[in-house]
Design an enzyme around this catalytic site. Structure first.
Site, PDB file in Angstrom:
ATOM      1  N   ASP A   1      -5.180   3.208  -4.023  1.00 30.80           N
ATOM      2  CA  ASP A   1      -4.828   4.614  -3.884  1.00 30.80           C
ATOM      3  C   ASP A   1      -5.875   5.453  -4.608  1.00 30.80           C
ATOM      4  OD1 ASP A   1      -4.140   4.777  -6.555  1.00 30.80           O
ATOM      5  OD2 ASP A   1      -1.984   4.812  -6.204  1.00 30.80           O
ATOM      6  N   SER A   2      -5.967   6.726  -4.241  1.00 40.62           N
ATOM      7  CA  SER A   2      -7.160   7.518  -4.550  1.00 40.62           C
ATOM      8  C   SER A   2      -7.194   8.086  -5.955  1.00 40.62           C
ATOM      9  CB  SER A   2      -7.251   8.683  -3.566  1.00 40.62           C
ATOM     10  OG  SER A   2      -6.194   9.591  -3.807  1.00 40.62           O
TER      11      SER A   2
ATOM     12  N   ASP B   1      -6.191  13.550  -2.301  1.00 39.52           N
ATOM     13  CA  ASP B   1      -5.307  14.668  -1.957  1.00 39.52           C
ATOM     14  C   ASP B   1      -4.749  15.291  -3.223  1.00 39.52           C
ATOM     15  OD1 ASP B   1      -3.790  12.432  -2.659  1.00 39.52           O
ATOM     16  OD2 ASP B   1      -2.085  13.049  -1.444  1.00 39.52           O
TER      17      ASP B   1
ATOM     18  N   GLN C   1       0.591  15.989   3.576  1.00 39.91           N
ATOM     19  CA  GLN C   1       1.230  16.732   2.489  1.00 39.91           C
ATOM     20  C   GLN C   1       2.021  17.901   3.088  1.00 39.91           C
ATOM     21  OE1 GLN C   1       1.730  15.931  -0.534  1.00 39.91           O
ATOM     22  NE2 GLN C   1       0.202  14.350  -1.011  1.00 39.91           N
TER      23      GLN C   1
ATOM     24  N   ASP D   1       5.276   1.120  -1.069  1.00 42.77           N
ATOM     25  CA  ASP D   1       4.921   0.612  -2.394  1.00 42.77           C
ATOM     26  C   ASP D   1       5.747   1.372  -3.416  1.00 42.77           C
ATOM     27  OD1 ASP D   1       2.950   2.520  -4.321  1.00 42.77           O
ATOM     28  OD2 ASP D   1       3.205   3.182  -2.260  1.00 42.77           O
TER      29      ASP D   1
END
Length: 379
Positions: free
Chosen positions: A95-96, A149, A197, A274
């Site tokens: 994940d970012s 994001d 989003q 997750d």
């Protein structure tokens, strides 16, 4: 090397539940799937061997923010990426770091360029831009890498949520530009998933889901839910996003959740999940079982020598007794944390595996409705 492939094998007639198969260069993933969270390159208190043999995990997560800070990119690149570094030879999703930056609200500043934040380790300042986050995830080496994001808090007012979504969309364009102009590392294909989003506003979520769908990525994610909104609202917006995101691509609902949240998410058309809940709750004496929720701290388990859960095909759950696990937890013995974590993860993987079986058998809805009630019971 080939891009991620998704084969949609069966869709339930009474719900929107799907069974599918994701193929990556590190192997296949049968969906619906739960992905154990390995924040700093390890799933807390669980060995890679246990993840394979007891949990039967097919894919795990790594976290960009944490791995970037420690051990750092130099070490990860020298190792040949996270797969080589931690010895996990199946798929990895990274994940970012967007959520971690969001959760550091007091120590970060958002600009058009990116997010400036202070390290929780030593207070040093860093900038995460969409370009930098793509470069970092290339080096970490995830099979699936996530777009950078902003995850708005709940509740957000409309003006903030709209600005945040528009910033996420501009960042997404930059993520794709950087991703498309940089090569895969380590000899296998990396795949970029964009994130929907828009907080809890229908028009914003609709616009964001459409924007993401138009990117024609190999898979898509739904972010910004399970951040404090009522459960019914989470389900409503999950369904809205799933109805817009392409059917022939896997859908990933980020950070969700309880076993019953996952079953309802599957019914709405989600393929990938997750959450830190199975390991975090396990370390705090809360066990999810095939018969319901157990607080292993309770005195009622003191002389209960029956297996933790003989309904699972998991050696750890079958071998150790409730009384022994309670003793370990009361004694603050590390082994207790491992047993509880392995058990809870094995339960989560069992649950999505059973969901898949019932989708393929055509009786998912009746099974799901029954399980949602059963699994929430306090045992």
């Amino acid at each position: 090397m080939s891009a991620l492939d998704f084969e949609l094998q069966y869709t339930d007639s009474l719900t929107k539940a799907r069974a599918g198969k994701i193929t990556t260069d590190h192997g296949e993933i049968l969906t619906p799937i739960f992905m154990p969270v390995g924040t700093v390159g390890s799933v807390k208190a669980v060995t890679q061997q246990q993840l394979k043999q007891d949990v039967k995990a097919q894919i795990i997560l790594g976290n960009t923010y944490h791995l970037y800070l420690r051990p750092g990119l130099e070490t990860l690149e020298a190792a040949g990426g996270l797969h080589k570094f931690n010895g996990w030879d199946k798929p990895i999703l990274t994940d970012s770091g967007g959520y971690q930056v969001f959760s550091l609200a007091n120590n970060r500043k958002l600009t058009e360029e990116g997010a400036i934040f202070q390290s929780h380790i030593d207070g040093s300042k860093h900038l995460f831009s969409p370009e930098k986050v793509m470069d970092i995830q290339r080096i970490i080496g995830g099979d699936i890498i996530m777009a950078f994001d902003e995850c708005p808090p709940y509740p957000s007012d409309y003006t903030y949520a709209k600005k945040s979504m528009e910033l996420t969309h501009r960042w997404l364009n930059r993520c794709f530009e950087r991703f498309n102009e940089t090569p895969d590392k380590y000899g296998y294909t990396q795949n970029l998933f964009p994130i929907v989003q828009g907080s809890t506003f229908k028009d914003l979520r609709t616009a964001s889901a459409q924007f993401v769908a138009d990117k024609n990525a190999t898979g898509n994610a739904i972010g910004g839910l399970s951040v404090g909104e009522p459960t019914e609202v989470m389900y409503e917006f999950t369904e809205l996003c799933c109805d817009i995101l392409p059917k022939q691509k896997p859908r990933y609902l980020m950070g969700v959740g309880t076993p019953w949240n996952i079953l309802e998410g599957i019914a709405l058309g989600v393929d990938m999940f997750d959450c830190v809940m199975p390991t975090r709750n396990g370390r705090n004496a809360m066990l999810f079982t095939t018969k319901g929720v157990i607080n292993i701290d309770n005195k009622k388990w003191e002389k209960d020598f029956s297996p933790i859960d003989d309904g699972l095909d998991c050696e750890v759950s079958n071998f150790y007794s409730k009384a022994y696990l309670r003793h370990l937890m009361k004694s603050k013995e590390f082994l207790g944390l491992t047993i509880a974590s392995v058990h809870n993860l094995a339960f989560y993987l069992w649950l999505v595996g059973e969901a898949r079986k019932h989708i393929l058998a055509g009786d998912f809805k009746s099974w799901k409705d029954e399980m949602v009630i059963q699994l929430q019971q306090k045992v």
